[in-house]
Each structure stands twice: as C-alpha cells, then as structure tokens.
Write a protein that holds these residues in place. Sequence first.
Motif, short mmCIF file in Angstrom:
data_model
loop_
_atom_site.label_atom_id
_atom_site.label_comp_id
_atom_site.label_asym_id
_atom_site.label_seq_id
_atom_site.Cartn_x
_atom_site.Cartn_y
_atom_site.Cartn_z
N ILE B 80 0.85 -1.19 0.00
CA ILE B 80 0.00 0.00 0.00
C ILE B 80 0.89 1.23 0.00
O ILE B 80 1.86 1.30 0.75
CB ILE B 80 -0.92 0.01 1.23
CG1 ILE B 80 -1.94 -1.12 1.11
CG2 ILE B 80 -1.63 1.34 1.35
CD1 ILE B 80 -2.91 -1.19 2.26
N TYR B 82 1.04 5.62 -0.05
CA TYR B 82 0.41 6.94 0.01
C TYR B 82 1.34 7.94 -0.63
O TYR B 82 2.53 7.93 -0.36
CB TYR B 82 0.15 7.37 1.47
CG TYR B 82 -1.06 6.72 2.07
CD1 TYR B 82 -0.99 5.47 2.66
CD2 TYR B 82 -2.29 7.37 2.04
CE1 TYR B 82 -2.10 4.87 3.19
CE2 TYR B 82 -3.42 6.78 2.58
CZ TYR B 82 -3.32 5.53 3.15
OH TYR B 82 -4.43 4.93 3.69
N LYS B 87 -1.16 19.56 -2.01
CA LYS B 87 -2.35 19.36 -1.15
C LYS B 87 -3.13 18.10 -1.50
O LYS B 87 -4.18 17.84 -0.95
CB LYS B 87 -3.28 20.57 -1.30
CG LYS B 87 -2.79 21.80 -0.60
CD LYS B 87 -3.95 22.68 -0.20
CE LYS B 87 -3.49 24.08 0.15
NZ LYS B 87 -4.44 25.09 -0.30
N ASN B 91 -3.74 7.27 -2.99
CA ASN B 91 -3.62 6.02 -2.25
C ASN B 91 -3.62 4.87 -3.24
O ASN B 91 -4.57 4.69 -4.00
CB ASN B 91 -4.80 5.92 -1.28
CG ASN B 91 -4.70 4.73 -0.36
OD1 ASN B 91 -5.67 4.25 0.18
ND2 ASN B 91 -3.49 4.23 -0.14
N VAL B 93 -3.61 0.80 -3.66
CA VAL B 93 -3.85 -0.42 -2.91
C VAL B 93 -3.71 -1.60 -3.86
O VAL B 93 -4.50 -1.77 -4.77
CB VAL B 93 -5.26 -0.42 -2.30
CG1 VAL B 93 -5.50 -1.70 -1.52
CG2 VAL B 93 -5.46 0.79 -1.42
N GLU B 97 -5.66 -3.03 -7.14
CA GLU B 97 -4.94 -2.50 -8.31
C GLU B 97 -5.49 -1.16 -8.73
O GLU B 97 -5.74 -0.90 -9.90
CB GLU B 97 -5.06 -3.48 -9.49
CG GLU B 97 -4.28 -4.76 -9.25
CD GLU B 97 -4.66 -5.83 -10.25
OE1 GLU B 97 -5.84 -5.86 -10.68
OE2 GLU B 97 -3.79 -6.62 -10.61
N ARG B 98 -5.75 -0.32 -7.75
CA ARG B 98 -6.29 0.98 -8.07
C ARG B 98 -5.55 2.07 -7.33
O ARG B 98 -5.14 1.89 -6.18
CB ARG B 98 -7.72 1.10 -7.59
CG ARG B 98 -8.85 0.83 -8.49
CD ARG B 98 -8.70 1.11 -9.92
NE ARG B 98 -9.48 0.12 -10.64
CZ ARG B 98 -10.76 0.28 -10.95
NH1 ARG B 98 -11.35 1.40 -10.64
NH2 ARG B 98 -11.44 -0.67 -11.52
N ILE B 100 -6.28 5.74 -5.98
CA ILE B 100 -7.43 6.60 -5.73
C ILE B 100 -6.98 7.91 -5.11
O ILE B 100 -6.21 7.93 -4.16
CB ILE B 100 -8.43 5.89 -4.79
CG1 ILE B 100 -9.00 4.68 -5.52
CG2 ILE B 100 -9.52 6.82 -4.34
CD1 ILE B 100 -10.07 3.97 -4.76
N LYS B 101 -7.48 9.02 -5.70
CA LYS B 101 -7.16 10.33 -5.13
C LYS B 101 -8.19 10.61 -4.05
O LYS B 101 -9.38 10.53 -4.29
CB LYS B 101 -7.26 11.38 -6.22
CG LYS B 101 -6.94 12.78 -5.76
CD LYS B 101 -6.79 13.68 -6.97
CE LYS B 101 -7.20 15.10 -6.64
NZ LYS B 101 -7.19 15.97 -7.79
N LEU B 102 -7.74 10.92 -2.85
CA LEU B 102 -8.67 11.08 -1.75
C LEU B 102 -9.49 12.35 -1.88
O LEU B 102 -8.94 13.44 -2.01
CB LEU B 102 -7.92 11.09 -0.41
CG LEU B 102 -7.17 9.81 -0.04
CD1 LEU B 102 -6.64 9.89 1.37
CD2 LEU B 102 -8.04 8.59 -0.21
N PRO B 103 -10.81 12.22 -1.86
CA PRO B 103 -11.67 13.40 -1.94
C PRO B 103 -11.74 14.10 -0.58
O PRO B 103 -11.33 13.51 0.42
CB PRO B 103 -13.04 12.81 -2.30
CG PRO B 103 -13.02 11.43 -1.77
CD PRO B 103 -11.60 10.97 -1.77
N PRO B 104 -12.24 15.32 -0.55
CA PRO B 104 -12.29 16.06 0.71
C PRO B 104 -12.95 15.28 1.84
O PRO B 104 -12.56 15.37 2.99
CB PRO B 104 -13.12 17.31 0.38
CG PRO B 104 -12.94 17.49 -1.07
CD PRO B 104 -12.74 16.14 -1.66
N SER B 105 -13.95 14.45 1.49
CA SER B 105 -14.66 13.73 2.56
C SER B 105 -13.76 12.74 3.27
O SER B 105 -14.02 12.35 4.40
CB SER B 105 -15.87 13.00 1.98
OG SER B 105 -15.47 12.23 0.86
N MET B 106 -12.71 12.30 2.62
CA MET B 106 -11.80 11.34 3.25
C MET B 106 -10.69 12.02 4.03
O MET B 106 -10.04 11.37 4.84
CB MET B 106 -11.15 10.44 2.19
CG MET B 106 -11.98 9.27 1.79
SD MET B 106 -12.34 8.19 3.18
CE MET B 106 -11.16 6.89 2.94
N MET B 107 -10.46 13.29 3.76
CA MET B 107 -9.28 13.94 4.33
C MET B 107 -9.35 13.99 5.85
O MET B 107 -8.33 13.93 6.52
CB MET B 107 -9.12 15.37 3.78
CG MET B 107 -8.79 15.43 2.30
SD MET B 107 -7.41 14.37 1.86
CE MET B 107 -6.04 15.40 2.35
#
Lengths: 403, 247, 403
Positions: B80, B82, B87, B91, B93, B97-98, B100-107
Amino acid sequence: MLIKIAWRNVWRNKTRSLVIIAAVAIGLWAGFFLMSFYNGLIEQRIRAAIETEISHLQIHHSQFLNDYDIQYYIPSAANLLEQTEKDPLIKAVAARVVIKGMISSASGSTGIQINGVYPEEEDHVTQLGRKLIDGNYFTKEKPYEIIISEKTLKKLKLKLNEKTILTFQDKDGNIAAGAFRIAGIYKTVNTPYDEGNAFVKIYDIDTLAGIAHQCNEVALLLQKGKDVENVKRRLQKEYPQLEIKTWTEISPEMSLLVAASDQTMLIYMSIIMLALAFGIINTMLMAVLERTREIGMMLALGMNRIRVFTMIVFETVFLVFAGTPVGIVLGLGTIAYTHKKGINLKQFSEAYSSLGYSSLIYPTFNIRQFFLMLAMVIGTAFIASLLPARRAFKLKPAEAIRQ
Amino acid sequence: MLNEASCVIAIFFFLSVHAQDAKEIVKRADDRAKGKTSLANMTVQIVRPNWSREMVMKTWTKGNDLALILVTSPVKDKGIVYLKRKKEVWNWVPAIERNIKLPPSMMSQSWMGTDFTNDDLVKEASIVDDYDQSILKDTTIDGRTCYMIQMLPKPQSSVVWGKVLLWIDKKDFITMQAEYYDEDGRMVNTMHCSDIRILGGKLLPAKIEMVPLEKKGNKTVLIYSSLEFDKTIDDNFFATQNMPRVQ
Amino acid sequence: MTEKLTWRNLWRNKRRTAITMASISFAVVLAIVIKSLQDGVFDNLIKNVVSFYSGYIQVHKKGYQDEQVLENSFILSDSLIKKIQQPAVKTIVPRIESFTLASSGNITKGCMVVGTDPEKENELTSLKSKLIQGAYFSKDENDALIAEGLAKRLSLSVNDTIVLLGQGYQGAIAAGKYAIKGVIKFGQPQLNDGLVYLPIATAQNFLSAENIATSVVLAIDDPENIDVIQQSLASKLNDKYEVMTWKQMMPDIENHIKADAAGFYVWTGILYLIIAFGIFGTILMMTAERKYEFGMLIAIGMKKIKLGKMLIAETILISICGTLTGMLLSVPLVLYLQKNPVHFSGNRAKAYENFGFEAIFPATFSGSVFVSQAFVVLIISLIIGIYPLWHVSRLDPVKAMRK
C-alpha cells in the motif's frame, strides 16, 4: 297544490323541521370548515417549505445537479439576474454558490452543503435572518463569516465566534480550504436541512472555489404561487440551455403531500356525508312513523300514493333548502373568522412546537370545493329523503289509521 | 523625549526580534527533522483499549510538498502506498490494483487507522507559515532545556486549532513535545517525542507518541529505526505512476 | 316490573325500536370505520417509512446510535441471536455498515456499504422489488447491489466492477473489487445516492471484521406492541447493547406523525357532532311520537319518576344493543377494507409510488378501536337519552293527549 301541502307540513311540526334543518346546516358547516381547514393545513406546510427552503423555482446549469460539480456554474448569470429582478411576477431573487464539502473543528468533521449567498437577497428569499437563534446575521465589514445550524454547532463542539474550516474541491479538482468564523447560529424545524447546510457570503467563497463572480444556483420567489408554470415557461424559452425546476420537481415530498391531500379529503368528506345521510334518514323515518296516522288518513281519503311519496320528498327538499343557507352562512363565517385569526394547533398537540410548521393554520376557501360540497350535501339529503318517502308509500291505510 | 522614543523603539525591536526568533526556532526544528530530502524506516503502532496493531513503513520526503509512504508489513497491507503532492493525497492499494485520489470527505478520516488524519499528512508542513509564533518561557522536558513556544493560527489559516504549544530543545532544536488546543482552550491532542539518538547523522527522537485526549487509552506511536537525509531523490519519484512499482 | 314494561314497550313497537337502534348502530359503524381508516393510514405510513431501511427495532452496541462507526460494533454470536428470537419477532436481519469510498475509473464517491443477509433483508425491506436492472444478490456469491443514483454518478452498470476502499475494523485497510449483480432504486435520494449492498460474509471479509455486525434489524408482528417488545429485548440483553425503536432512531418522523394526528382530532370531533345529531333527531322524533302514550301513562297515575326510570332503562337497553350490533356489523366491513384497501389512482398514485409508498388507503383491524369507538357512541347515546327524560318531566298530560 302538493307543494303547498308539503310546505305547510314542514311548518306544522317545527321541532322535527328544525332538527333536519340543523342537521343539514351542520353538515354543510362541517364540510366547508373541514375542507378549508385541510386546505389551510396543506397550504401552510407548502408555504413554509417554499418561503424558507426551496423557493418557487430553482435554476441551474443543466449538468450541475448531477454531481454538484463546481465547473458547471450558470453561464450568462448576469443577464438572468437582471431579467428576473425586473420581472413583476417575481418577488425576490437569490443567486448562490453551492458547494458540497466538509466542515471541521478540532473535535471532528462532517459533510455539509456550503451555501455562498448574497446576505440581503438570501434573507428576502429564504428568511435566513429570521432563522437565527443566536449571534448575528452577516455584516458587510467582517470577512469570512459563517452561519451554521445549532445541530452542526453541537456536533462539532463549537461555540459562537469560534472558527471552523471548510474543505472542498475547487473547479479544477484541487482541494481548497478556508477558515470561517461563526457569526450566527440558525435553527429550523427541518432537522435534515439543518444538518446539511451552512451559509457564507458568496464573495468569501467564490474565488476559493475558482469561480469568482459566478453563481451556480438561482432561486426565485414569486409574488403568487400559481404563476410558477407560467414563469418557468417564459424563462425556459429565453434560456433553453438552463435547467429550471419548480418546487414540486425539487421536492418530491411536497408533491406527495399535495397529491395525497385531495384524495384523503374526498374520502373523509364521503364518510361525513354518509353520517349526515343517515342522520336525515333516521330522523325522517321516525317522523314518518310519528305521522303514520296522519298519512294513513290521507291515503284513506283518497290521496294518490305517488303523491304521498312526492310530498315527503318535497318536505325533505324544503328542509334541506332551508338549512342550506344557514349552513353556508355558518361555514363562511367560521372560515372568515379563523382565516383572520388562524387556528393554533398547539393546544392539540405539543408535537407541533418541536416541529415548527408553525402550528397556526389559516383555513382557506376554494370555490370549486364550495360547489362540490354543496352538491354533495344536497344530493345526500335528497337521496336520504327517498327511504322515508318509500316507507310512507308503502303504508297500509287501514292499519295506519288504527295506530 | 528622545530617550522615551528610543526606549520604545528598542523594546519594539527587541520584541520583533524575539518574535523572529520564535519563528526561526520553529523553522529550524522543522528543517532539522526533514532535511532537504529524507528516507525513513519506521514502525507505526496503533494502541487501543481492546486491541493494537503494528505496521512497518518506508517514507520518502522531499521539501514540504512531496512525500511517499510505502507499507511493508503486515502482509495484508504490504504494497500500500500513500503519495502526497502539495495538497493532494493519493492512495495505491495492490489488492484492488487501483490508485485513488482522496476526496475532501476522506481527508478528515483517520490515516490507516491511526490517530493521525489524512489531512495531517498534508498539513504538517504549515506550522511555520500558518501560525504566529512567540516564545513564552523556558522549561525542562526529559532533562532538556526547551523553549516553550506558543503558536497562534493566523486569521486566514485553515487549521482547526485555536492554539498549539511546542517545546523545542534549546541546544539541538529537537521538537520534544506539542500540545494542540481548540479555541475554548481545551487540549485535544498531545504529541511527545522521546528516545533521542543519532539518526541520519543528527540527534533526533526515535519515538513519537500522539495521544488524542478525547478517547481514553488511544494512542499512536511512531518508531524510527533508520533515517537518511539529503539523498538525491528525483521529483519523478513522487509520481502516481511510481506508486505500484516502488520498493 | 319496570323491566317487564321496558322490554314489552320495546318489543311492541318494533319499528320504532329498530329505527332508534339502527341510528346508534350506524353511528358505531361509522365511528369504527373512520378510526380504523385513520389508524390504517398512520400504520401504513409508519410501515412504509420503517421498511425503507430502519426496521421497527434495532439492536446495536451501546453508543452506536450516537457515533455510527465500525468500532462500535459487536460479535454476532448464536447466543445473541437466541436471546433476540421471540415469537413477536418476525424477522432478524444482521447488518454491518461502514462509510467507504466507491471508485470507478477516475471518479470516487463516498458511499455506505451495507453487508446483510440477502433473503432476510428482502423480507424486511422488499429489497428485491426495488431492483431495476440485473439480478438480486445472493449469499453464496460475492457480488454487489448498487443504488441507482450512485451507479449513475460512477457510470456503472450490471456486470461492471466497483472498487471499494475504506477503513476496516481495528485499523485494517478495507479494499476490494466486486462485480455488480444488480441496480436498485430507492424513492429517497439519500438512500438512492449512496448505498452499496454486499452479502454480509463478503462485507465482513472486506472490512476484516469476521462475525461482526453493527446492527441487528428486527421486523415485528404487531406494531402496536413495539414498546413492549423493546422492553422485553432490553431486559434480555445486558447493557453492552442498546435496543432502539424507530421512534428513537427517527424522532423527527415521530413528531411529524403526531402533528398529523392532531389535525385528525378536529375531524373526528366533527364526525361525532354529526353522529350525535343523527341520533338526536331520531330520539326527538321518537319522543314526539310517544307524546300521547306518555300523557296517557301519567294521566292514569304513573309517577313521572317511574316513567323516567322506565325510559332510562329503555335508553340503556337500546344503546347497548345498538352498540353491540354496530360492533358486529363493523367486523366484516373493517376486515374487508383491511384486505381490500381503497387504491389511489392516476397522478396521486404515481407520486406515492415514486416515493416508494403504496398508493392505498388501508384500514387497521384492532380490538381497541372497536371498543373505544363503540364506547364513545354509547356515551353519546346515553347523554342524548336525557332528552326524553327532560321532556317527560315537563309534560302536561292533558295537552299531550289532546292529539
């Protein structure tokens, strides 16, 4: 001749006549009042939603509502605003920047819809200022003020004048953030609305979002609710590329409410009519029973059965027509009075105080319903008269006299 | 009159120098722990009342804007990655096999189950610029004399804290301790550094403990096993394409 | 002696007695039917709201309602299920829920993953009926169901793969790819825009949470007993758990319903008024018809008090018989309405169905409704029965017999 007899019969037994007249009058009064009451109830809920949340019409870029993507702001918004502000049918216009993001404090964070608004216009359209329970409305001087709901305040363990951080994705997909200070705290009766909405000044957020001087939502409040379709059509012709929605389209719950109310009313009205009918039938039946001797006498003296039947029908009809104006006057009077004063449902249920549709209902009057009601009552009374009349029809004179 | 004026000027100068000092101190401590680039091997322990977990990671950083973290243990999480670019946080994983750009809701969600949030990965560079620093006094932590520095966020900084206190060792500019307060003056988090030894040629804490005070019995511990500073790392290293490949 | 007289009086004048009794019976039938309909509508509303998602009762780890995170979960053991199983509990649905990211291509959206038992979930919420594309999921596979709104935003369809990433149990990373077996549509946007269903074992595996559940959702046989069932469950489970009814989980909806109920009191009040009038008219006529008879009885020496007593007995007898008859007649009527509810049609029906509600007007069959309404009418009849007494007390036998 028959009519004369029927008329005299009516006046001969005053008590009985009075009872029927009263029954009809009360039936009509009840019918009118209930319908108007229900109208008032529904209207009040709809008005509350329109005047404090969803407005009559909302305009967006055609793609905006799919995902609230900031890049889909309203093109030629300036034109639109100018035009709608001049329109006499439109009472108030509010342009907004609406962003779905996060609101955080030291104690946590939660998802929120950030509404960047023009303070004055917003207040005209959704009465935001009046929803405040603490703190103050937006000022011109202080930058980065935010108004959040009491629910959000509690969730983030914040207090008035403390700061909160708004985070969201800007037009280019980058993460933008800003610090805002809590200027005011609002509360409505709609908890999900409270949980999901925060308000800032539009010019404090549009640049951060990458769409300076633009807006992505325009809400319209009309002078009269019934102009909705009309205004929508006009605007849609002028701006075919924009998505224009009426309040029923924005809020399916509202359209459900409206749809349900008519049907419900009809059913209840029918039941009330049934009650009325039986009341009349029973009373008249008893009356016929009471007049058995008299009717038997008439038959024995050679009166045609059919005429006896018709006479009873006429009597009932007279009584109904006598009761009708009384009922109308009573009904209209009550409606007029309560319309001015309003009925406060608080005394019936304290659920209202927590709810906030204000518990004040203003019964309102509707011509179509008026005639419907009138037809129903008169029809019912007429049909109700048939059974006792039939009874009289079937009397055997010899037995009858002997009573 | 000249005397008073020069007095005022002197005091003013002194104060501003002092403030400059505070900012300088914080910057020095920050730069020391980061270097121009850094490569670290560390263990992350998550401690909870009912369970605990341990992960081993490799971390590359370059300046304040670029960082890459690779998880090497446990097996389930191996691979994994990061990636922080300014800013944005990405991520990777392997299991899916993807990337993913973390959206504001995940920050604001916890990072890998620790007491740090994804946002902390992005924000930690801001302590110099987002705050106004001032020295409060001198104190002793673990036998070391430290500056106790008060950091108040600048009005427009997007930091949730009302106040942050830092204890920085006077001799070696090691950040020994930090306390994070909300605007009500309630202490929300504390960070304590210990086990000072030579890492990457500098005297640095090998153990950093982050304790959230709201939740009893929770803490996250970072243990550095090795550190290398100022090795050349290309900017391309910190790219999304590199995430699946990095070792 | 009085009883004999009473009985004979009633029996001799069958017609009169029948008409009087009929007016009371009918009043009872009407009152029962209208209350059954009212209750039916409310119960149906609750049923619809509850079967959207929440079920009537849920069991959680204590504290879950306030903080809905995966850490506030519990082990789904057989002993726990045994404790929950009661005859009153119809269906037991275990669920594990967690906020997750759903991704497809470049688009990432937050969603709620719900791991559940496919068949049991269907029993509770009729999830199968909400399927609009593809097929229903099964517990022997690892495929997912996705809500329509989410599918649109991620541009996903049946047989596509959805990527899920989030925080697992006890710090583990939850990452997985799942094939989409079907697309479901909810009326409520909150559910329609964010739900992904997985078989519970698959979800537990995804979250590294073997045998863990965040809630157990219950359907019960009789909604009226909900509080009793909750108490019984709470007492069986220790205080590590919380047992909540839908009212506690959705207090806003409960308030909404209570507020609606208040409006209904006004209706019912008016109905009683009309009913009372109907009965009064009948009694009035009856008294008039018997004026001669009363006059005669008093003239030949019967004390007014005795006459009064006799009338009271008559009233009581008729009222009770009428009430009982009314109750009996109501039984088939209400049963019929319960089994064959009135259906809405047209636009109204569509509005309801869009929302996921049934477009019907159902009736509840409830013993307590029967008893309570019959009781009210009984009281009304008895009160009205005072009129003949008053009349008798003022009676001048000479005048009365002059007919």
